[in-house]
Design a protein around this motif. Structure first.
Motif, short mmCIF file in Angstrom:
data_model
loop_
_atom_site.label_atom_id
_atom_site.label_comp_id
_atom_site.label_asym_id
_atom_site.label_seq_id
_atom_site.Cartn_x
_atom_site.Cartn_y
_atom_site.Cartn_z
N PRO A 1 0.82 -1.22 0.00
CA PRO A 1 0.00 0.00 0.00
C PRO A 1 0.85 1.27 0.00
O PRO A 1 0.54 2.24 -0.71
N GLU A 2 1.93 1.26 0.79
CA GLU A 2 2.81 2.43 0.83
C GLU A 2 3.46 2.67 -0.52
O GLU A 2 3.56 3.82 -0.98
N PHE A 3 3.92 1.60 -1.19
CA PHE A 3 4.52 1.78 -2.51
C PHE A 3 3.52 2.35 -3.50
O PHE A 3 3.85 3.27 -4.27
N LEU A 4 2.30 1.82 -3.52
CA LEU A 4 1.31 2.31 -4.48
C LEU A 4 1.02 3.79 -4.25
O LEU A 4 0.80 4.55 -5.20
N PHE B 1 -2.32 7.44 -6.38
CA PHE B 1 -3.51 6.65 -6.10
C PHE B 1 -4.14 7.14 -4.80
O PHE B 1 -3.43 7.37 -3.82
N SER B 2 -5.45 7.29 -4.78
CA SER B 2 -6.15 7.63 -3.55
C SER B 2 -6.28 6.38 -2.68
O SER B 2 -6.07 5.25 -3.15
N LYS B 3 -6.67 6.57 -1.42
CA LYS B 3 -6.92 5.42 -0.56
C LYS B 3 -8.04 4.55 -1.12
O LYS B 3 -8.00 3.31 -1.01
N ILE C 1 -6.59 2.34 -3.79
CA ILE C 1 -5.76 1.27 -3.24
C ILE C 1 -6.62 0.19 -2.59
O ILE C 1 -6.32 -1.01 -2.70
N LYS C 2 -7.69 0.59 -1.95
CA LYS C 2 -8.61 -0.40 -1.39
C LYS C 2 -9.25 -1.24 -2.50
O LYS C 2 -9.45 -2.45 -2.34
N GLN C 3 -9.57 -0.59 -3.61
CA GLN C 3 -10.14 -1.32 -4.74
C GLN C 3 -9.11 -2.29 -5.33
O GLN C 3 -9.45 -3.38 -5.78
N LEU C 4 -7.84 -1.88 -5.31
CA LEU C 4 -6.79 -2.70 -5.90
C LEU C 4 -6.36 -3.85 -4.98
O LEU C 4 -6.05 -4.95 -5.44
N LEU C 5 -6.32 -3.59 -3.66
CA LEU C 5 -5.78 -4.56 -2.72
C LEU C 5 -6.81 -5.19 -1.79
O LEU C 5 -6.52 -6.17 -1.12
N GLY C 6 -8.00 -4.59 -1.70
CA GLY C 6 -9.04 -5.12 -0.83
C GLY C 6 -9.41 -4.14 0.27
O GLY C 6 -8.61 -3.29 0.67
N ASP C 7 -10.61 -4.25 0.76
CA ASP C 7 -11.13 -3.29 1.75
C ASP C 7 -10.37 -3.31 3.06
O ASP C 7 -10.43 -2.35 3.83
N PHE D 1 -1.70 -9.70 -11.38
CA PHE D 1 -3.07 -9.82 -10.87
C PHE D 1 -3.21 -10.90 -9.81
O PHE D 1 -4.31 -11.17 -9.33
N ASN D 2 -2.07 -11.50 -9.44
CA ASN D 2 -2.05 -12.36 -8.26
C ASN D 2 -2.22 -11.53 -6.99
O ASN D 2 -2.65 -12.06 -5.95
N ILE D 3 -1.88 -10.22 -7.06
CA ILE D 3 -1.90 -9.41 -5.84
C ILE D 3 -2.71 -8.12 -5.98
O ILE D 3 -3.03 -7.50 -4.96
N ILE D 4 -3.05 -7.68 -7.19
CA ILE D 4 -3.93 -6.51 -7.33
C ILE D 4 -5.13 -6.88 -8.18
O ILE D 4 -5.08 -7.83 -8.98
N ASP D 5 -6.19 -6.12 -8.02
CA ASP D 5 -7.45 -6.44 -8.69
C ASP D 5 -7.38 -6.13 -10.18
O ASP D 5 -7.06 -5.00 -10.58
#
Length: 618
Positions: A181-184, A434-436, A439-445, A576-580
């Protein structure tokens, strides 16, 4: 400039591979030394040398003190080593070389940790006190030179680059998903994180002190030996210090050159050295720069060099990246060369310059980097300082700037900035593409943002400054400036080239931040001190112009790729193993439909996928 690598363990690791992995940092000599600590453990210290000061073999490392009790392996330069040597000679020390390595070692023997702040330079070094079985690992005050370490059980590994640790162990550590999340958000990680589990970067102005006779994990081994402080400062004092720093940074037994961009920072260096050394500049494609919303500094570089009577050596930046395939290959390569997750594409302009001047026989180059952070040069600093005034105009101007190619990519950051009401949140928003919500959409809520924000709060605990401007600059030591230093170090050392930064020193940092904010920057004049310095030699119109630099033309590159190539690249790297996938595709589609300019986001996806593919052990 050199490379250091080594380990402490009861087990035997491949020191030959560790040293070989850093040969590009020190092609002139490679060596290591082993020491038995007790019946079970050994300490192994490796070094690769790029000979710059005192070229004789006697100065090769690891280097042992005359008394035989201390061993040093060192990467960097101590610019005031001659002054320190005179002091040590007066105190009875004898020297067998002309190197700064021997001065550094004897200075540490004489003054210990308490003497580290007398050192003026860039450095990362290890010292082994054989008599007391104490091991030290030290990094310079601003963190110009990197040093990594890995602790697992009672084993310690360290290296100038992560590849040294991986080579010793013959494997990479697992990716630390907590850092994603920090990197994104940033495109890099704040120190000490590296993106890998149990593996860290020694922070700027810090040291490890380890008693090798005790369990490492039971000791308080990490110590901070330098925090910036407020000191007496004025324009005159800073001007004198700038002149002193540039003079000191010319110390070398091999030719020194200058990376010249035409900007304020490198022009200050050029104004001082002029024809003492050769200057090299990047010539970017003018139309591509315009399409990206950047103003090329190349023409200004030509004008200023003519005023100073300096011959400018030109390098075409688009020589290396001519096709879509070239562009994707470079991104894939960057995912490996950067080691840490750092998506800065200026890596390649820096490496290209380094490669060209290295071919011409240069081992040392000067650069103006670091001055933007230390002297308040970035546009976001102006927003932080005067944001309450800009707020009233932002809403009215939004429909206009939305149609500007350059500004369109930044609107979301401005909106996030004004949505937050504390300094840390505002700081994060200005660096985040990227907004929070993204990032939630990409990595999960359940994405954890608290870890990153807690890290920043911990950094700020020792901040001596009160204003938001200075707090931001202080944070940048461990984030934005650190990532710039890292890109510069790895890209230049990839070509066996030492990069020196005379405008980024601990003395200038403390002097600049001891000034009132209004003397660091005004609404119309960022980097006020440096502009005033340069106005003594150049016309106002050349000094007070829009900031530019080595910014690559990403818009045209991304648009040329097209969404089909982009999606295939991401798929092939298994990101896409780790982001949506669906949300990623949504951003790509919006860009090519002209709904949003998502160039930066798409580039970050491309880079991150290549980094993940290069470093995923699964």
């Amino acid at each position: 400039m050199c490379g250091i690598v080594g380990y402490f363990s009861q087990n035997k690791y491949n020191i030959d591979a560790g040293v070989e992995s850093l040969k590009h940092r020190g092609p002139d000599n490679q060596n290591y030394a082993s020491f038995k600590v007790d019946n079970n453990s050994q300490l192994v210290i490796g070094h690769t040398r790029l000979s710059i000061i005192d070229l004789q073999d006697l100065s090769n490392q690891p280097f042992t003190s005359s008394c035989g009790n201390y061993v040093i392996a060192y990467n960097g330069e101590i610019y005031n080593y001659k002054e320190l040597k005179n002091q040590l000679s007066d105190d009875g020390f004898l020297f067998k070389t002309e190197s700064d390595t021997e001065v550094l070692l004897n200075h540490f023997i004489h003054y210990g940790v308490e003497g580290l702040n007398q050192l003026e330079g860039m450095f990362a070094f290890s010292i082994y006190d054989k008599k007391n079985n104490i091991f030290f690992l030290v990094r310079d005050q601003l963190g110009i030179k990197p040093i990594y370490y890995n602790i697992e059980g009672n084993e310690l590994f360290w290296s100038s680059e992560l590849k040294g640790i991986w080579a010793l162990k013959d494997k990479k550590n697992e990716i630390d998903s907590n850092c994603i999340p920090e990197f994104l958000q940033n495109g890099y990680l704040y120190e000490p994180d590296t993106g890998f589990k149990n593996t860290y970067k020694l922070e700027a102005g810090s040291l490890l002190k380890i008693d090798l006779t005790k369990e490492i994990t039971t000791q308080n081994i990490l110590h901070k030996y330098w925090h910036p402080k407020k000191i007496k400062s004025s324009q005159k004092i800073i001007f004198n210090q700038i002149n002193k720093e540039i003079d000191q940074h010319l110390i070398s037994d091999v030719p020194v050159g200058l990376f010249y961009s035409g900007g304020i920072d490198s022009s200050i260096i050029l104004s001082k050295i002029k024809n003492q050394i050769q200057s090299f500049t990047v010539k970017a494609n003018e139309s591509e720069s315009k399409n990206s919303g950047f103003t090329s500094d190349y023409l200004y570089a030509k004008k200023i060099s003519k005023i100073f009577g300096v011959k400018l050596n030109e390098i075409e930046i688009d020589q290396a990246i001519n096709t879509n395939e070239d562009f994707l290959n470079e991104i894939q390569k960057l995912g490996s060369l950067s080691e840490e997750p750092i998506d800065d594409f200026t890596f390649f302009s820096s490496q290209l310059l380094s490669k060209n001047v290295s071919k011409k026989g240069y081992k040392v180059m000067l650069s103006g980097m670091g001055a933007d952070e230390i002297f308040g040069g970035y546009p976001r600093y102006r927003l932080i300082q005067y944001g309450k005034y800009f707020k009233y105009f932002f809403k009215a101007l939004k429909p206009i700037i939305k149609n500007n190619t350059f500004m369109n990519k930044k609107i979301e950051r401005f909106e996030n900035y004004y949505d937050n009401d504390n300094h840390l949140a505002k700081h994060i928003s200005l660096l985040s593409i990227f907004s929070k919500t993204d990032i939630k959409q990409l990595l999960g809520d359940q994405t954890d943002f608290d870890r990153f924000e807690k890290k920043l709060k911990n950094i700020m605990e020792h901040c001596p400054y009160d204003s938001d401007l200075k707090k931001t600059i202080y944070l940048d030591i461990y984030g934005f400036l650190s990532h710039n230093f890292l890109v510069a170090d790895k890209s230049s050392m990839q070509e066996s080239l030492e990069l020196r930064v005379p405008l980024a020193t601990k003395n200038l940092f403390e002097l600049s931040l001891s000034l009132p904010d209004r003397e660091i920057m005004t609404l119309t004049k960022p980097k006020k001190i440096l502009r005033d310095f340069l106005r003594r030699d150049l016309p106002k119109k050349l000094v007070d112009r829009r900031k530019s630099g080595f910014n690559p033309p990403l818009d045209s590159k991304i648009n040329s790729l097209g969404k089909k190539n982009i999606k295939e690249f991401l798929e092939s790297n298994q990101i896409f193993n780790i982001i949506d996938k669906s949300y990623t595709y949504k951003m790509i589609d919006e860009h090519f439909m002209g709904i949003k300019n998502n160039t930066y986001k798409i580039y970050r996806f491309l880079y991150f996928s290549s980094w993940y593919q290069s470093n995923n052990n699964a």
